[in-house]
Every structure is written in C-alpha cells, then in structure tokens.
Design an enzyme around this catalytic site. Structure first.
Site, PDB file in Angstrom:
ATOM      1  CG  ASN A   1      -0.218  -0.214   2.505  1.00 51.38           C
ATOM      2  OD1 ASN A   1       0.408  -1.254   2.684  1.00 51.38           O
ATOM      3  ND2 ASN A   1      -0.278   0.752   3.399  1.00 51.38           N
TER       4      ASN A   1
ATOM      5  CB  CYS B   1      -4.148   2.622   8.493  1.00 55.56           C
ATOM      6  SG  CYS B   1      -5.188   2.288   7.095  1.00 55.56           S
TER       7      CYS B   1
HETATM    8  C1  LIG Z   1      -2.958  -3.424   2.154  1.00 55.74           C
HETATM    9  C2  LIG Z   1      -4.149  -2.979   2.935  1.00 55.74           C
HETATM   10  N1  LIG Z   1      -4.778  -3.842   3.733  1.00 55.74           N
HETATM   11  C3  LIG Z   1      -5.859  -3.503   4.449  1.00 55.74           C
HETATM   12  C4  LIG Z   1      -6.368  -2.223   4.401  1.00 55.74           C
HETATM   13  C5  LIG Z   1      -7.585  -1.883   5.205  1.00 55.74           C
HETATM   14  O1  LIG Z   1      -8.710  -1.943   4.368  1.00 55.74           O
HETATM   15  P1  LIG Z   1     -10.159  -1.493   4.860  1.00 55.74           P
HETATM   16  O2  LIG Z   1     -10.126   0.002   4.890  1.00 55.74           O
HETATM   17  O3  LIG Z   1     -11.080  -2.044   3.816  1.00 55.74           O
HETATM   18  O4  LIG Z   1     -10.403  -2.104   6.185  1.00 55.74           O
HETATM   19  C6  LIG Z   1      -5.741  -1.274   3.590  1.00 55.74           C
HETATM   20  C7  LIG Z   1      -6.226   0.122   3.583  1.00 55.74           C
HETATM   21  O5  LIG Z   1      -5.478   1.050   3.792  1.00 55.74           O
HETATM   22  C8  LIG Z   1      -4.615  -1.664   2.839  1.00 55.74           C
HETATM   23  O6  LIG Z   1      -3.987  -0.796   2.043  1.00 55.74           O
END
Ligand SMILES: Cc1ncc(COP(=O)(O)O)c(C=O)c1O
Length: 382
Positions: free
Chosen positions: A157, A329
């Site tokens: 990400n 996040c």
């Molecule tokens: C690689 C990855 N996993 C999980 C997530 C979390 O996803 P969600 O917002 O659908 O819970 C993200 C979001 O930033 C992400 O980029």
C-alpha cells in the site's frame, strides 16, 4: 474560490464511481428489507440481490460463490483469515503454531498476527531488502514444520511493489502451509485470481477499487476451515454474524466488474503518467524512489527527497495537493514500511506517496510536479 486540490492519494481510498452509487440506490430505501427475512417477498428480493452480487464477484475472481464471505472491509477480512485460521487449528487439536509475514505488511495484517503471538503463537516478521520484494530463499529458510500460515500482501500500500505470490504459494503448498494474501491494493488493479495462484485466503476491499467504504470480502478456498470472529447470527455460512449491508454488497460487485473492465487500459495509461511524474521530479536532484521500480502497481510512486524536512514539505503541499507520506492508517509515525527498506526515520518522514487514479489527468501530473518542485526548491533555499 480556493484552487481545487489535486487528489493523488488513491491508495488511501478511491472515489465511488457514479455508476456504483446508481446501482446501490434502490437498496437503501425503496428495497430496504433484510436479506435474512425469508418469510416475505421483500426479504427474498434482498437475498437474491446479495446472492447475485456474490455470484458476480465469484465469477470475476473465478471461484465458487460459496468461497465469498462478505466483511466490512479488508481489515475485518484479514482478522477473520488470520485469527480464524489460528483458532480453527487450536480447535482441531493441530500442533502448528508458527506464523510468518513480511515486515512490510499493512497494520491490518501485522496487528492481528502480533495479537496471536501474545496468545500462544510464534510470529516471524521477515525482513525485506531495499527493493521491498521478498527474498524467496530467505522465506523458504524461515518456514518450519510447525508453520501454519504465511501472509504476504499482493501489492504494497505504500511502495506498490508486487510480491511473487505464485512462487510463495508453491513453497507453502508442498509443506501444507496455508497462504493468506491481503489483496486490498491489488484486486481491481492487477490480474489476481486466487485459485490459479494458489491463495487459500484472499482479502479485498470495496473502497480501494472505486466502490463504497465499509464493505469487503474474504475469499476462502475449499477445504480451509476458519473459526468465526464475530458471533451473533448464522449469516455468511456461520462465519460472520450480522445483517448484511445489501447496498454496499451490490456496490462492491458493481465496482469490481467495472474495475476489471478497464483494469488493463487504466494500468497502461497510469503507468505513462506515473513515469512522467517520476521524470519531472528527478529534475530536482536528490530524489530517490522507494522500492523496486518493477514489478509495481502502475499507479504508485513513492519517493524521498533530500534536503527537506518532511512535515515542512507536507505543510507547503497540503493546500494544493492531496498526497500522503505513508499509509493512511498509521498517520503521524514515519512509515514502518520505509524504515524496513532501510530508510532512517528522518528520510521516511520526507517521503511522498503518489497514488494516481482512474480520473487523474496529464494536467494533474504536470501541476503536481510543479507544486512539489516549487515547494522543495523553496525549502532547500531555507
Ligand atoms: C494493504 C491494505 N490492507 C488492508 C487495508 C484496510 O482496508 P479497509 O479500509 O477495507 O479495512 C488497507 C487500507 O489502507 C490496505 O492498504
């Protein structure tokens, strides 16, 4: 009127396509019934819409409909996959207690795994080289007879690098190890068919592929047993209790179909724009690309810039440009991914992540490059 902000943060989230909003529209108010209400027609219609959406997603990913479990997003899908598999192993009296992931995984994988490591499991967070790409030989050596699960994301990400999932699946399969893949950044952006690749558990998220927020899915291969992590009803084959959000589910299926329809052409277009941005930024000198140039998501560029302080740079850009210095996040802390690649905290803080998207134009890229060049030049002059 203030200048419009150029949005280049599509790895944090994408805009919900108008056609997706339209497909969702009837299911909010006009047809609001609970799909679990099987005693009346409106409930049966809602259930049919859910099952149609499930079939659309299954067809798109070339799996059986029963493989698709709806969740609130990739975070929940990851929790269900990782904790659900570990708990099922305990229930079955199995002895595998070792879990492995990359140190560059998203917090939505790292945190559930670290939780498990405090509850009787052992966790290896495998380091990666500066490329961000897993060293398969190191991975092979880190596997043990007691390894239950390997979790590796398809696309990172922050730096967008694509991990060799098929080769990892090969290593896992011959040892009876389950492979979980966080596909939140990959599904709808690169070809990713879980059964063909040998993925046992695949997480995906609606809002990363031009769908709504608050919906995602876990795709579970046949024969994989999970313990539910949400209790309170028998929805989703008893794996995930709670009334199903019909509009969001319809939106997810529509968004996925639309994303797959323009996936290849979008990647070609965005790669050209991304490469143009990289060229223009390099004119500054002292600009370093984080992670391997390839294989990488076509719409991702992540750089760190010499001679500027991260927060000052962000402050200058904020009025005009929506970009991020790391994952949405874990805002605030310098990126654990960039530090895992060998960057210092200070270098990681001076990183910029550009995430291009379906509606990004060449004009957006030229403006973004000019804005960054102006801000950096000014800051370097002090
Ligand atoms: C690689 C990855 N996993 C999980 C997530 C979390 O996803 P969600 O917002 O659908 O819970 C993200 C979001 O930033 C992400 O980029």
């Amino acid at each position: 009127m203030a200048d419009p902000v150029i949005y280049l943060d599509h790895q944090a989230t994408t805009p919900c396509e108008p056609a997706v909003v339209e497909a969702m529209a009837p299911w909010w108010s006009a047809q609001f019934a609970n799909p679990a209400s099987r005693s009346h027609r409106p409930g049966l219609l809602a259930a049919a819409a859910v099952e149609q959406a499930r079939a659309q997603i299954a067809t798109a990913l070339r799996v059986e409909s029963t493989a698709v479990v709806f969740t609130s997003g990739a975070t929940e899908a990851n929790n269900l996959a990782l904790k659900g598999l570990a708990e099922a192993e305990l229930h079955a009296g199995g002895r595998r207690r070792h879990l492995l992931c990359l140190s560059t995984e998203h917090r939505a994988v790292l945190d559930p795994l670290r939780y498990l490591s405090r509850h009787g499991f052992e966790l290896t967070e495998l380091a990666v080289p500066a490329s961000g790409l897993v060293d398969l030989e190191q991975l092979r050596q880190a596997l043990r007879p007691s390894t239950l699960l390997v979790s590796v994301m398809a696309a990172n990400n922050e730096i967008g690098v694509l991990q060799p999932i098929a080769a990892i699946a090969e290593l896992c399969r011959s040892r009876g190890i389950r492979l979980h893949c966080d596909g939140a950044q990959a599904v709808g952006h690169i070809p990713l068919l879980p059964a063909a690749l040998g993925i046992d558990l695949l997480s995906l998220s609606g809002h990363k592929l031009y769908g709504p927020k608050g919906i995602g899915a876990l795709v579970v291969a046949p024969g994989v047993t999970l313990a539910p992590q949400l209790h309170g009803g028998s929805q989703e084959q008893g794996l995930r209790a709670g009334s199903l959000p019909v509009p969001l589910i319809v939106g997810l299926a529509t968004a996925l179909e639309l994303a797959l329809a323009d996936q290849a052409a979008r990647a070609v277009r965005l790669k050209a724009l991304r490469d143009q941005l990289w060229q223009q930024l390099q004119e500054l000198g002292g600009v370093h690309r984080n992670g391997a140039p390839a294989p990488r998501l076509a719409h991702n560029l992540n750089v760190w810039i010499e001679g500027v302080e991260g927060s000052a740079l962000q402050r200058r850009l904020r009025p005009h440009l929506a970009i991020s210095s790391g994952s949405a996040c874990s805002s605030g802390e310098p990126s654990h991914v960039l530090q895992a690649l060998g960057l210092s905290r200070q270098q990681a803080a001076a990183a910029l992540r550009f995430g291009l998207g379906r509606h990004t134009s060449a004009a957006d890229i030229n403006s973004a490059a000019s804005l960054v060049r102006a801000a950096v030049t000014e800051l370097r002059q002090g």
